[in-house]
Design a protein around this motif. Structure first.
Motif, PDB file in Angstrom:
ATOM      1  N   UNK A   1       0.780  -1.328   0.177  1.00 15.42           N
ATOM      2  CA  UNK A   1       0.043   0.005   0.037  1.00 15.42           C
ATOM      3  C   UNK A   1       0.976   1.238  -0.172  1.00 15.42           C
ATOM      4  N   UNK A   2       2.000   1.319   0.800  1.00 16.63           N
ATOM      5  CA  UNK A   2       2.853   2.419   0.789  1.00 16.63           C
ATOM      6  C   UNK A   2       3.470   2.495  -0.546  1.00 16.63           C
ATOM      7  N   UNK A   3       3.787   1.528  -1.054  1.00 14.25           N
ATOM      8  CA  UNK A   3       4.485   1.726  -2.509  1.00 14.25           C
ATOM      9  C   UNK A   3       3.613   2.032  -3.339  1.00 14.25           C
ATOM     10  N   UNK A   4       2.226   1.641  -3.419  1.00 13.61           N
ATOM     11  CA  UNK A   4       1.063   2.114  -4.123  1.00 13.61           C
ATOM     12  C   UNK A   4       0.906   3.472  -4.384  1.00 13.61           C
ATOM     13  N   UNK A   5       1.269   4.214  -2.908  1.00 14.26           N
ATOM     14  CA  UNK A   5       0.910   5.728  -3.098  1.00 14.26           C
ATOM     15  C   UNK A   5       2.238   6.520  -3.253  1.00 14.26           C
ATOM     16  N   UNK A   6       3.479   5.764  -3.718  1.00 11.23           N
ATOM     17  CA  UNK A   6       4.634   6.326  -3.833  1.00 11.23           C
ATOM     18  C   UNK A   6       5.569   6.632  -3.152  1.00 11.23           C
ATOM     19  N   UNK A   7       5.590   5.934  -1.988  1.00 11.55           N
ATOM     20  CA  UNK A   7       6.506   5.973  -0.909  1.00 11.55           C
ATOM     21  C   UNK A   7       7.902   5.304  -1.364  1.00 11.55           C
ATOM     22  N   UNK A   8       9.016   5.571  -0.979  1.00 12.92           N
ATOM     23  CA  UNK A   8      10.299   5.020  -0.972  1.00 12.92           C
ATOM     24  C   UNK A   8      10.368   3.834  -0.177  1.00 12.92           C
ATOM     25  N   UNK A   9      11.163   2.973  -0.400  1.00  7.57           N
ATOM     26  CA  UNK A   9      11.665   1.838   0.577  1.00  7.57           C
ATOM     27  C   UNK A   9      12.083   2.293   1.992  1.00  7.57           C
ATOM     28  N   UNK A  10      12.856   3.563   2.116  1.00  5.51           N
ATOM     29  CA  UNK A  10      13.029   3.754   3.503  1.00  5.51           C
ATOM     30  C   UNK A  10      11.745   4.553   4.070  1.00  5.51           C
ATOM     31  N   UNK A  11      11.150   5.269   3.333  1.00 12.49           N
ATOM     32  CA  UNK A  11       9.826   6.028   4.037  1.00 12.49           C
ATOM     33  C   UNK A  11       8.930   4.896   4.363  1.00 12.49           C
ATOM     34  N   UNK A  12       8.768   3.661   3.652  1.00 13.59           N
ATOM     35  CA  UNK A  12       7.955   2.628   4.014  1.00 13.59           C
ATOM     36  C   UNK A  12       8.309   1.984   5.329  1.00 13.59           C
ATOM     37  N   UNK A  13       9.625   1.770   5.406  1.00 10.75           N
ATOM     38  CA  UNK A  13      10.162   1.132   6.426  1.00 10.75           C
ATOM     39  C   UNK A  13       9.951   2.140   7.833  1.00 10.75           C
ATOM     40  N   UNK A  14      10.466   3.278   7.636  1.00  6.42           N
ATOM     41  CA  UNK A  14      10.542   4.264   8.647  1.00  6.42           C
ATOM     42  C   UNK A  14       8.865   4.570   9.127  1.00  6.42           C
ATOM     43  N   UNK A  15       8.017   4.628   8.351  1.00  3.83           N
ATOM     44  CA  UNK A  15       6.692   5.249   8.766  1.00  3.83           C
ATOM     45  C   UNK A  15       5.648   4.210   8.993  1.00  3.83           C
ATOM     46  N   UNK A  16       6.097   2.891   8.300  1.00  3.99           N
ATOM     47  CA  UNK A  16       5.025   1.731   8.513  1.00  3.99           C
ATOM     48  C   UNK A  16       5.477   0.407   9.201  1.00  3.99           C
ATOM     49  N   UNK A  17       6.559   0.026   8.593  1.00  6.37           N
ATOM     50  CA  UNK A  17       7.098  -1.190   8.943  1.00  6.37           C
ATOM     51  C   UNK A  17       7.569  -1.087  10.469  1.00  6.37           C
ATOM     52  N   UNK A  18       8.519  -0.103  10.579  1.00  2.61           N
ATOM     53  CA  UNK A  18       8.990  -0.147  11.998  1.00  2.61           C
ATOM     54  C   UNK A  18       7.958   0.196  13.062  1.00  2.61           C
TER      55      UNK A  18
END
Length: 714
Positions: free
Chosen positions: A600-617
């Motif tokens: 979902x994060x990638x689909x909204x245009x987030x980078x890998x680090x943005x996805x990790x920092x804001x959602x996965x972590x």
């Protein structure tokens, strides 16, 4: 015959096949149920065994952290306080002291602004010249003395020993004669009679000393001499009773003299001392110990009761009575009568008191100035310290910390350690203290001068005091601070490195031989013995990185005395120890985050680090904190790697930074359990409880954080 061809078996019917499959399925299910029961039973048994072992551990620790102790003081704390008060009174202006009560009587009678005190008998003999004042509105009258309402009431004693009673029958005969007849003469002498219970107690003590049970008086000895020395207050009692003793036909002779209670005990407590010590108070612990060292075990026989009369001249027109507070002021800071009460004249207070060796002075000061040692003001405690320690020790204590900067509590602890000097003669466990109290009291009574008290080894002083070579004064403040410093360094190093490694391995690392080797090594390192990490820390942090870990590289320590055995070396070593645990648990937490969140994060245009920092972590934080709890629980209880790295086993100063020398609670517990004195094992048990509470507190904080982040993600 024609050969018959073989008939192929008929295929089973649906009903037969169903029956076969049902039997096979039932057999498989039964085997699974049996295995399930076996494993469940094994799990329950192991769980029960673990809980039982934990309960036994807790019982053993609690059993050692509480219980009775028998304490022997080198100096009686009450005596220390009374001595300083007596010296203060005798050093005041307008004070006349004398062991001769007749001299005191004459002096007070001739001085309208004088005041003094002595035994009631001397007052009754001189009522035409003296007037007893009321204290808190009460005069020393028989009923008030018997009821204990009069504040300065005291028992009178004769002390002797069992060996003297057995070797000198004339002494036993005299003690028994006094006990049987003294009440008939007490009013005549000017004192107050014994109660029936006190007479019976005297009789029982005499029978026990003589090894008899008879109620009759001992046989009248025909010859023999004995000596009575001691209190001037008891002197009239012995004078009267010796006259009656001789008139009753008892042979022998006695020498009766007065030198004061304290001097009387000093003479009695010698190998060839007097036969009887006359005392206007109970024997004190230092005097009892002195007698014990001379192989004399004192036995006390109460011979009457006395009220200390505070008297003025009949010419005194203003003082009819005083409160206890006013009386304390008269014999302490006041100079003029008007200083105590504005209605009294502005004339100097002339004080007439018994001498230094008098039991009357001891008793008066004890009754009027009775304070616990820890309640005394700082100035009084300093005076006690100056009176009882050497000048060299005072200078050293002053150089350590000026007395002007010390608190009252700190000075009290110095007096307790340097003057009173309590020693634990024997200790008992909590179980024995609860179930065998009578035996403990009997055992404690056999220890000369010992006081039995129930002690919790976990006290505020235990938490705030540094280590000591003596268990009576040892604490864990330095070890607690050392543990907190080491755990802080460990956490700051291991948590970010461990979580970063987990994120790399889960989110970035490719599936190649290099990364597989790293994963395998991490899994293996989680099972390496902790002593190996200690050797690694000794090699790398203590020796190779010594300029950095000792602080000399930054100019924070003296190069001639610095080495790498510091808090930061210990923290980094424990950080390496728990790093595999944090990495493994953090990887599991990151792996458990649903892939749909990433997509979902990638689909909204987030980078890998943005996805990790804001959602996965954020989603993985509860699992990461769980792993951190397990890692910190292991680190806080480690001993072996810290011993190798160089933790101090005895240190007196607090760690004040990452480059300080240190010790920790596990090191201190290890060191105490290896000491030969049993009291150090009590201290170790108390320290274990503190360590468990510290561990539970840290774990509870981590659990609360984990639950907080879990609720945020819902």
């Amino acid at each position: 015959m024609a050969q018959q061809s073989a008939t192929p078996p008929l295929p089973p019917t649906d009903e037969a096949a169903s029956h076969i499959f049902s039997q096979t399925g039932n057999a498989i299910m039964q085997r699974r149920r049996r295995r399930s029961v076996i494993w469940r039973s094994a799990f329950l048994i192991s769980t029960c065994f673990g809980v039982l072992a934990l309960l036994l551990l807790l019982y053993n620790v609690v059993d050692g952290a509480f219980g009775y102790v028998a304490i022997q003081n080198e100096v009686d704390p009450d005596t220390v306080e009374l001595d300083i008060e007596e010296r203060r009174i005798l050093a005041m202006d307008n004070v006349v002291e004398s062991e001769d009560d007749d001299l005191l009587v004459d002096s007070i009678a001739a001085d309208p602004y004088g005041i003094g005190f002595f035994g009631f008998a001397y007052y009754t003999q001189n009522q035409d010249r003296l007037r007893a004042i009321t204290i808190d509105g009460i005069l020393p009258q028989p009923d008030d003395v018997a009821d204990g309402d009069y504040p300065i009431t005291r028992p009178l004693y004769l002390y002797t020993t069992e060996s003297i009673l057995q070797e000198k029958p004339e002494v036993a005969a005299y003690i028994d004669f006094v006990n049987a007849n003294v009440n008939d003469f007490m009013s005549q002498i000017g004192y107050f009679p014994l109660s029936d219970a006190e007479i019976a107690r005297n009789r029982a003590s005499l029978n026990a000393a003589l090894g008899t049970t008879a109620t009759d008086a001992p046989a009248i000895p025909s010859q023999g001499e004995f000596e009575i020395v001691g209190s001037s207050t008891v002197f009239p009692v012995n004078t009267t009773m010796l006259q009656e003793y001789t008139a009753a036909g008892y042979g022998g002779s006695a020498e009766n003299s007065f030198v004061g209670t304290r001097a009387g005990f000093a003479e009695f407590c010698q190998r060839d001392g007097s036969d009887i010590a006359a005392s206007s108070r109970e024997i004190r612990r230092p005097e009892f110990d002195e007698c014990t060292r001379a192989r004399r075990n004192p036995i006390g026989f109460q011979v009457g009761n006395d009220a200390v009369a505070v008297v003025v001249s009949t010419e005194n027109s203003f003082l009819q009575g005083a409160t206890s507070e006013e009386l304390r002021a008269v014999f302490s800071e006041a100079t003029l009568w008007s200083d105590v009460n504005p209605d009294w004249p502005a004339q100097p207070i002339n004080r007439y008191v018994p001498g230094r060796d008098s039991g009357t002075l001891d008793f008066f000061v004890e009754a009027m100035f009775d304070q616990e040692l820890h309640e005394l003001p700082k100035e009084t405690l300093l005076a006690i310290l100056e009176e009882n320690v050497s000048a060299g020790l005072l200078r050293r204590l002053e150089s350590d910390q000026p007395f002007t900067e010390r608190t009252q509590r700190n000075v009290y602890e110095l007096v307790l350690e340097r003057v009173v000097n309590p020693t634990i003669a024997r200790s008992w466990s909590l179980t024995d203290s609860l179930l065998r109290r009578a035996e403990i009291e009997e055992a404690a009574s056999q220890i000369p001068g010992a006081e039995l008290e129930f002690r919790s080894w976990i006290t505020a002083g235990f938490l705030t005091t540094a280590q000591s070579s003596r268990p009576e004064f040892s604490g864990i403040r330095v070890a607690i601070l050392g543990s907190l410093w080491v755990i802080l360094i460990t956490l700051l190093f291991a948590l970010p490195v461990g979580v970063g490694a987990a994120i790399y391995l889960e989110e970035y690392a490719a599936d190649n031989w290099f990364n597989q080797t790293i994963e395998t090594n991490i899994a293996n390192l989680a099972g390496v013995p902790s002593i190996i990490y200690g050797m690694l820390g000794l090699t790398i942090f203590v020796r190779v990185m010594e300029p950095l870990t000792s602080g000399t590289f930054l100019g924070l320590t003296d190069p001639t005395t610095a080495n790498g055995r510091t808090v930061i070396s210990a923290g980094l070593t424990l950080g390496l120890l728990i790093l595999p645990i944090i990495i493994i648990n953090a990887r599991e937490a990151v792996r458990a985050v649903p892939a749909s969140i990433r997509q979902a994060a990638y689909g909204l245009g987030a980078t890998r680090w943005q996805t990790i920092w804001s959602h996965v972590l954020p989603s993985a934080i509860p699992g990461i904190l769980t792993g951190n709890i397990l890692a910190m629980s292991r680190a806080i209880g480690e001993t072996a790697p810290l011993v190798v790295v160089g933790a101090s086993t005895f240190i007196l100063f607090d760690p004040d930074g990452p480059f300080s020398k240190f010790t920790t609670l596990p090191i201190l517990i290890y060191q105490w359990t290896s000491r030969p004195q049993p009291e150090f094992r009590n201290l170790a048990a108390a320290a274990i409880i503190v360590l468990l509470l510290l561990l539970l507190t840290m774990n509870a904080a981590a659990v609360l954080l984990r639950n907080h982040y879990s609720r945020q993600r819902i």
